[in-house]
Design an enzyme around this catalytic site. Sequence first.
Site, PDB file in Angstrom:
ATOM      1  N   ARG A 241       0.843  -1.190   0.000  1.00 49.20           N
ATOM      2  CA  ARG A 241       0.000   0.000   0.000  1.00 49.20           C
ATOM      3  C   ARG A 241       0.883   1.246   0.000  1.00 49.20           C
ATOM      4  NH1 ARG A 241      -3.357  -3.035  -1.380  1.00 49.20           N
ATOM      5  NH2 ARG A 241      -5.442  -3.366  -0.544  1.00 49.20           N
ATOM      6  N   GLU A 270      -4.453   6.997  -5.346  1.00 41.86           N
ATOM      7  CA  GLU A 270      -4.637   6.230  -6.596  1.00 41.86           C
ATOM      8  C   GLU A 270      -5.977   6.576  -7.216  1.00 41.86           C
ATOM      9  OE1 GLU A 270      -4.119   2.092  -5.660  1.00 41.86           O
ATOM     10  OE2 GLU A 270      -2.062   2.378  -5.015  1.00 41.86           O
ATOM     11  N   HIS A 289      -1.272  -0.272  -9.816  1.00 43.47           N
ATOM     12  CA  HIS A 289      -1.840  -1.201  -8.822  1.00 43.47           C
ATOM     13  C   HIS A 289      -2.351  -2.485  -9.496  1.00 43.47           C
ATOM     14  CE1 HIS A 289      -3.844  -1.434  -4.600  1.00 43.47           C
ATOM     15  NE2 HIS A 289      -3.570  -2.647  -5.058  1.00 43.47           N
TER      16      HIS A 289
HETATM   17  C1  DGY Z   1      -5.731  -6.422  -2.541  1.00 42.65           C
HETATM   18  O1  DGY Z   1      -6.290  -7.499  -2.749  1.00 42.65           O
HETATM   19  O2  DGY Z   1      -5.684  -5.909  -1.423  1.00 42.65           O
HETATM   20  C2  DGY Z   1      -5.150  -5.737  -3.731  1.00 42.65           C
HETATM   21  O3  DGY Z   1      -4.218  -4.800  -3.390  1.00 42.65           O
HETATM   22  C3  DGY Z   1      -6.250  -5.106  -4.534  1.00 42.65           C
HETATM   23  O4  DGY Z   1      -6.746  -4.002  -3.847  1.00 42.65           O
END
Ligand code: DGY
Length: 327
Positions: A241, A270, A289
């Site tokens: 993250r 994002e 992402h």
């Molecule tokens: C998750 O599964 O947490 C991925 O980062 C997609 O948001």
Amino acid sequence: MGTSRKHVVVFRKIPDDLLGRIAERHDVVVADPRRADELPRFRDALRDACGLIGSSYKLGASELAEAVNLRVISSISVGVDNYELPFLKQRGITLCHTPGVLTETTADTVFALIIATSRRLVELSNHVREGRWTRNIGDDLFGWDVHGKTLGVLGFGRIGQAVARRAALGFEMPVIYHDPFDVPVPAVLDGRVQRASFDDVLARADIVALTLPLSDETRGLMDARAFATMKPGAIFVNGSRGAIVREDALLAALDSGHLRAAGLDVFAVEPLPHDSPLRSHPKVTPLPHIGSATHETRRAMAELATENLLRVLDGAAPVSAFDLSRI
Ligand code: DGY
């Protein structure tokens, strides 16, 4: 077990057959709150909703306060940082997520960033595409080996372990890791990885891969001090993250030459704002992402989330609830 039809809001696109599976049993509203034109319908549907399924939208307590009948949120993600966990706990709302099914795909993405940054793949591919490959490249465009380098893994959960497995078994990399919890080392990595303190991992690794979840404890963890602790010339890769990283501190570490490069699949905001210096920084390989974004894995995540939702609405135990007693 409850069999009556309930109100379900689907707030992220899921495959038609899964939508059909839910609609056979329950009354469904599909509304994506990230779209301004669908937000009012989403808010309206929340009032009756017993179940929510979706992802990539921050569901705050004030919005959820309207959802007085809500029993379950089934997130199509492993990360649960979009939800206010104390609020869900207090209201007795079950939160489900999708661990396991995305582990290998997300580890592939992290490893792709490790190779792309070390070998300068995007930069050199652009060199060809832009017609600059007019003679054999010289050492100004050479990359750095990945095999044999020391990998530091911050966060030794499923994804961190899968990254470590690729590194130790496939690339003969010594692996050191840090995790705040006493995580058992899987047999396949026995004797191939070494636990170390957070600072030790930063100081010893040639490449640091971040695979920790975002929480109050990890927000902003990678700050100026952490980047200064990293080895000069090291590479930083983030597959978890963006908010775990102080992006201003990362930029400063890249600009000063202390860090060689960064591979980033995630950002504090994002989609990455157009004016973010990370978007076109010559030392940054940015991705939108895509950690789990393959056809196979997104399908598996949607299937698991659908199963979780239907089970809870039936009064049964879900396959993968997030343990809210941990908070
Ligand atoms: C998750 O599964 O947490 C991925 O980062 C997609 O948001």
